[in-house]
Design an enzyme around this catalytic site. Structure first.
Site, PDB file in Angstrom:
ATOM      1  CG  ASP A  74      18.903  11.625  -9.840  1.00  0.00           C
ATOM      2  OD1 ASP A  74      18.885  10.570 -10.510  1.00  0.00           O
ATOM      3  OD2 ASP A  74      18.851  12.752 -10.356  1.00  0.00           O
ATOM      4  CE  LYS A 116      -1.518   4.795  -1.796  1.00  0.00           C
ATOM      5  NZ  LYS A 116      -2.229   4.230  -0.643  1.00  0.00           N
ATOM      6  CG  HIS A 172      -2.045   0.939   1.172  1.00  0.00           C
ATOM      7  ND1 HIS A 172      -2.206   1.963   2.087  1.00  0.00           N
ATOM      8  CD2 HIS A 172      -3.087   1.066   0.300  1.00  0.00           C
ATOM      9  CE1 HIS A 172      -3.292   2.650   1.793  1.00  0.00           C
ATOM     10  NE2 HIS A 172      -3.840   2.132   0.716  1.00  0.00           N
ATOM     11  CG  ASP A 205       0.270  18.074  21.917  1.00  0.00           C
ATOM     12  OD1 ASP A 205      -0.971  18.141  22.022  1.00  0.00           O
ATOM     13  OD2 ASP A 205       0.970  17.377  22.680  1.00  0.00           O
ATOM     14  CG  HIS A 255      -7.324   8.588  -0.674  1.00  0.00           C
ATOM     15  ND1 HIS A 255      -5.994   8.414  -1.001  1.00  0.00           N
ATOM     16  CD2 HIS A 255      -7.834   7.332  -0.552  1.00  0.00           C
ATOM     17  CE1 HIS A 255      -5.716   7.132  -1.074  1.00  0.00           C
ATOM     18  NE2 HIS A 255      -6.812   6.442  -0.797  1.00  0.00           N
ATOM     19  CE  LYS A 263      -4.181   6.865   2.190  1.00  0.00           C
ATOM     20  NZ  LYS A 263      -5.475   6.257   2.374  1.00  0.00           N
TER      21      LYS A 263
END
Length: 336
Positions: free
Chosen positions: A84, A79, A77, A261, A254, A256
């Site tokens: 380089d 991404k 999952h 704080d 979507h 996440k």
């Protein structure tokens, strides 16, 4: 160029990436692409053929094999895109047309993605190498992939990854420790929010000790309706404890991201559910910086203006059919 992604679908974005990666491969740049076997089920085979013909190494993670059907439930999952060994990109976005906009249309998802420079890019590269080595049996370990990296800014950052193959629950522990350490506020953007007993307890305890806990989740416009039902079934103790839950309305939400704080942020591929905690391979970027946290808090507050606050009374009075569906889905929460 090292690209690792769960979703790679046909369309304008998929074709543009295929063309760009193929062009670089023809220019003698070493290009490695690792896509999930299930997440890439909508990819155009012509795009893959174009890349391979140009010299791009394209591999699929955990394809179906008759002698190990159980591994179908273990997906990549992550991404990640590393260039380089010096520049990295990380967040929640895959490669598909739904990421063309920024919640500016119902079919353009709201998401968060970051460009990273500095020593933490080496950790991102290590995350890519983890699954590349597991998939191909080959190690890419020279200075082309791991150059010397000097600080590129003032923010403290780290990239970490988790995998059930290694017997760890790094993502779950990271969330639990951050929630337990919170003293003032927690802002959580969660595309798939299905908390377990322990994470629910930690969030409730945080609220009871005076921490302001706010959560934004997808509303009716979601790509996985059953996950929404499974999520809403767990909201009772949270809402009763004073935690504010908002449903984002314009399009699929979507993101996440968690901000704690006003000083610590985590963003990446990990969802707030059992699948990310225990079943999938994930990678997140953690940043310790009041300045960076303030930027993410502003984005969170802006998202709230397009979201509906759900009250405990409204949740408790949801329809009988909804409650019945939630009960039917209860045995499958561990897979969501």
């Amino acid at each position: 160029i090292d690209l690792e992604t769960y979703i790679y679908w046909s369309g304008d974005i998929g074709r543009q990436f295929a063309e760009a990666l193929a062009e670089r491969a023809r220019a003698a740049v070493k290009v490695h692409v690792l896509i999930d076997w299930i997440g890439s089920r909508k990819v155009d085979s012509r795009d893959l053929a174009m890349m391979r013909e140009a010299g791009v190494e394209v591999e699929k993670y955990n394809p179906l094999v008759w002698f190990n059907l159980a591994r179908l439930n273990h997906r990549d999952h992550r991404k990640l895109l590393i260039v380089d060994g010096e520049i990295g990109f990380i967040g929640g976005a895959g490669l598909a047309d739904i990421w063309q906009g920024n919640a500016d249309a119902p079919n353009h998802w709201r998401d968060t993605q970051f460009r990273l420079e500095g020593p933490a890019v080496g950790q991102m590269q290590a995350a890519f190498m983890d699954n590349w080595t597991k998939t191909t049996g080959r190690v890419l370990d020279n200075e082309d992939y791991f150059p010397e990296l000097r600080p590129a800014g003032d923010h403290y950052a780290q990239v970490f990854f988790s995998s059930p193959r290694d017997g760890t629950e790094t993502v779950r522990l990271m969330y639990l420790l951050a929630i337990a350490a919170a003293q003032k506020n927690i802002r959580l953007s969660a595309s798939y929010f299905v908390p377990g007993a322990l994470t629910t307890e930690e969030l409730v305890d945080a609220s009871k000790r005076g921490v302001n806990v706010e959560i934004i989740v997808p509303g009716a416009k979601t790509d996985v309706p059953i996950a929404r039902y499974a999520s809403r079934s767990k909201w009772g103790p949270l809402l009763k404890a004073g935690i504010k839950i908002y449903e984002y309305e314009p399009t699929m939400y979507h993101c996440k991201v968690m901000i704690v704080d006003d000083v610590w942020v985590t963003v990446g591929s990990a969802n707030f559910d059992n699948r990310s905690f225990r079943l999938n391979d994930e990678a997140n970027l953690n940043v310790y910086s009041a300045e960076f946290a303030a930027e993410q808090a502003r984005a969170f507050e802006e998202d709230k203006t397009s979201a509906k606050l759900i009250s405990y009374k409204e949740w408790k009075n949801r329809g009988l059919c909804t409650k019945l569906l939630e009960r039917i889905l209860a045995p499958f929460r561990s897979q969501l």
